[in-house]
Design a protein around this motif. Structure first.
Motif, PDB file in Angstrom:
ATOM      1  N   ASP A  68       0.822  -1.214   0.000  1.00 24.14           N
ATOM      2  CA  ASP A  68       0.000   0.000   0.000  1.00 24.14           C
ATOM      3  C   ASP A  68       0.857   1.266   0.000  1.00 24.14           C
ATOM      4  OD1 ASP A  68      -2.379  -1.509   0.063  1.00 24.14           O
ATOM      5  OD2 ASP A  68      -2.238  -1.700   2.251  1.00 24.14           O
ATOM      6  N   GLY A  69       1.966   1.228  -0.737  1.00 20.30           N
ATOM      7  CA  GLY A  69       2.834   2.397  -0.862  1.00 20.30           C
ATOM      8  C   GLY A  69       3.698   2.681   0.341  1.00 20.30           C
ATOM      9  N   LYS A  70       3.747   1.762   1.319  1.00 23.68           N
ATOM     10  CA  LYS A  70       4.550   1.978   2.523  1.00 23.68           C
ATOM     11  C   LYS A  70       5.545   0.840   2.705  1.00 23.68           C
ATOM     12  CE  LYS A  70       1.493   4.875   5.125  1.00 23.68           C
ATOM     13  NZ  LYS A  70       1.211   5.321   6.457  1.00 23.68           N
ATOM     14  N   ARG A  71       6.726   1.227   3.120  1.00 25.44           N
ATOM     15  CA  ARG A  71       7.786   0.274   3.392  1.00 25.44           C
ATOM     16  C   ARG A  71       7.405  -0.557   4.607  1.00 25.44           C
ATOM     17  NH1 ARG A  71      11.661  -1.544   6.271  1.00 25.44           N
ATOM     18  NH2 ARG A  71      13.841  -1.423   5.774  1.00 25.44           N
ATOM     19  N   GLN A  72       7.690  -1.863   4.525  1.00 25.67           N
ATOM     20  CA  GLN A  72       7.380  -2.795   5.610  1.00 25.67           C
ATOM     21  C   GLN A  72       8.677  -3.242   6.289  1.00 25.67           C
ATOM     22  OE1 GLN A  72       3.907  -3.496   6.117  1.00 25.67           O
ATOM     23  NE2 GLN A  72       3.922  -1.799   4.683  1.00 25.67           N
ATOM     24  N   ALA A  73       8.564  -4.127   7.246  1.00 17.92           N
ATOM     25  CA  ALA A  73       9.733  -4.658   7.957  1.00 17.92           C
ATOM     26  C   ALA A  73      10.590  -5.488   7.008  1.00 17.92           C
ATOM     27  CB  ALA A  73       9.279  -5.510   9.138  1.00 17.92           C
ATOM     28  N   PHE A  74      11.853  -5.642   7.343  1.00 19.92           N
ATOM     29  CA  PHE A  74      12.780  -6.407   6.517  1.00 19.92           C
ATOM     30  C   PHE A  74      12.372  -7.872   6.399  1.00 19.92           C
ATOM     31  CE2 PHE A  74      15.700  -2.955   7.605  1.00 19.92           C
ATOM     32  CZ  PHE A  74      16.294  -2.729   6.374  1.00 19.92           C
ATOM     33  N   ASP A  75      12.680  -8.450   5.267  1.00 15.39           N
ATOM     34  CA  ASP A  75      12.552  -9.885   5.054  1.00 15.39           C
ATOM     35  C   ASP A  75      13.904 -10.475   5.452  1.00 15.39           C
ATOM     36  OD1 ASP A  75      12.506 -12.486   4.142  1.00 15.39           O
ATOM     37  OD2 ASP A  75      12.248 -11.976   2.035  1.00 15.39           O
ATOM     38  N   TYR A  76      14.051 -10.809   6.730  1.00 19.15           N
ATOM     39  CA  TYR A  76      15.328 -11.306   7.243  1.00 19.15           C
ATOM     40  C   TYR A  76      15.658 -12.706   6.740  1.00 19.15           C
ATOM     41  CZ  TYR A  76      15.614  -7.338  10.438  1.00 19.15           C
ATOM     42  OH  TYR A  76      15.702  -6.077  10.964  1.00 19.15           O
ATOM     43  N   ASP A  77      14.700 -13.411   6.187  1.00 18.26           N
ATOM     44  CA  ASP A  77      14.992 -14.729   5.614  1.00 18.26           C
ATOM     45  C   ASP A  77      15.908 -14.616   4.401  1.00 18.26           C
ATOM     46  OD1 ASP A  77      13.481 -16.090   7.480  1.00 18.26           O
ATOM     47  OD2 ASP A  77      11.712 -16.243   6.193  1.00 18.26           O
ATOM     48  N   HIS A  78      15.892 -13.452   3.735  1.00 18.26           N
ATOM     49  CA  HIS A  78      16.680 -13.296   2.519  1.00 18.26           C
ATOM     50  C   HIS A  78      17.695 -12.151   2.570  1.00 18.26           C
ATOM     51  CE1 HIS A  78      13.099 -15.583   1.290  1.00 18.26           C
ATOM     52  NE2 HIS A  78      14.015 -16.284   0.672  1.00 18.26           N
TER      53      HIS A  78
END
Length: 100
Positions: A68-78
């Motif tokens: 929705d146009g907003k940055r989310q938390a990091f994908d720490y799996d990758h």
């Protein structure tokens, strides 16, 4: 005919491995949690973030999701902890810490 790389495991005999410098299947990186290799971890401080999204296109692992146009938390799996996102963040919302 493309080799099914999903059937290759650490127990596969060397004769079944793919030849080097050739791509047999694409898009397989999502099947592996490559974030385990990380020696530094980016930390996201949401209250400092202005949602400029400059960090998103520079991430070589596409580990910064946007919804929705907003940055989310990091994908720490990758995320491999390269720190490029922290270097481009103009508001200091991303810092790096040692370890996973």
């Amino acid at each position: 005919m493309a080799t099914d790389v999903s059937k290759i495991t650490e127990k596969s005999p060397w004769q079944d491995l793919t030849k080097g410098n050739q791509i047999y299947g694409s898009g397989t990186s999502k099947a592996f949690q490559t974030g385990e290799w990380r020696s530094q971890t980016p930390l996201f401080e949401e209250e400092k973030c202005t949602q400029c999204l400059l960090c998103v296109p520079v991430c070589p692992d596409s580990s910064i999701p946007v919804a929705d146009g907003k940055r989310q938390a990091f994908d720490y799996d990758h995320c491999k902890g390269c720190g490029i996102c922290a270097r481009v963040c103009p508001c200091g919302a991303i810092t790096m810490r040692e370890g996973q």
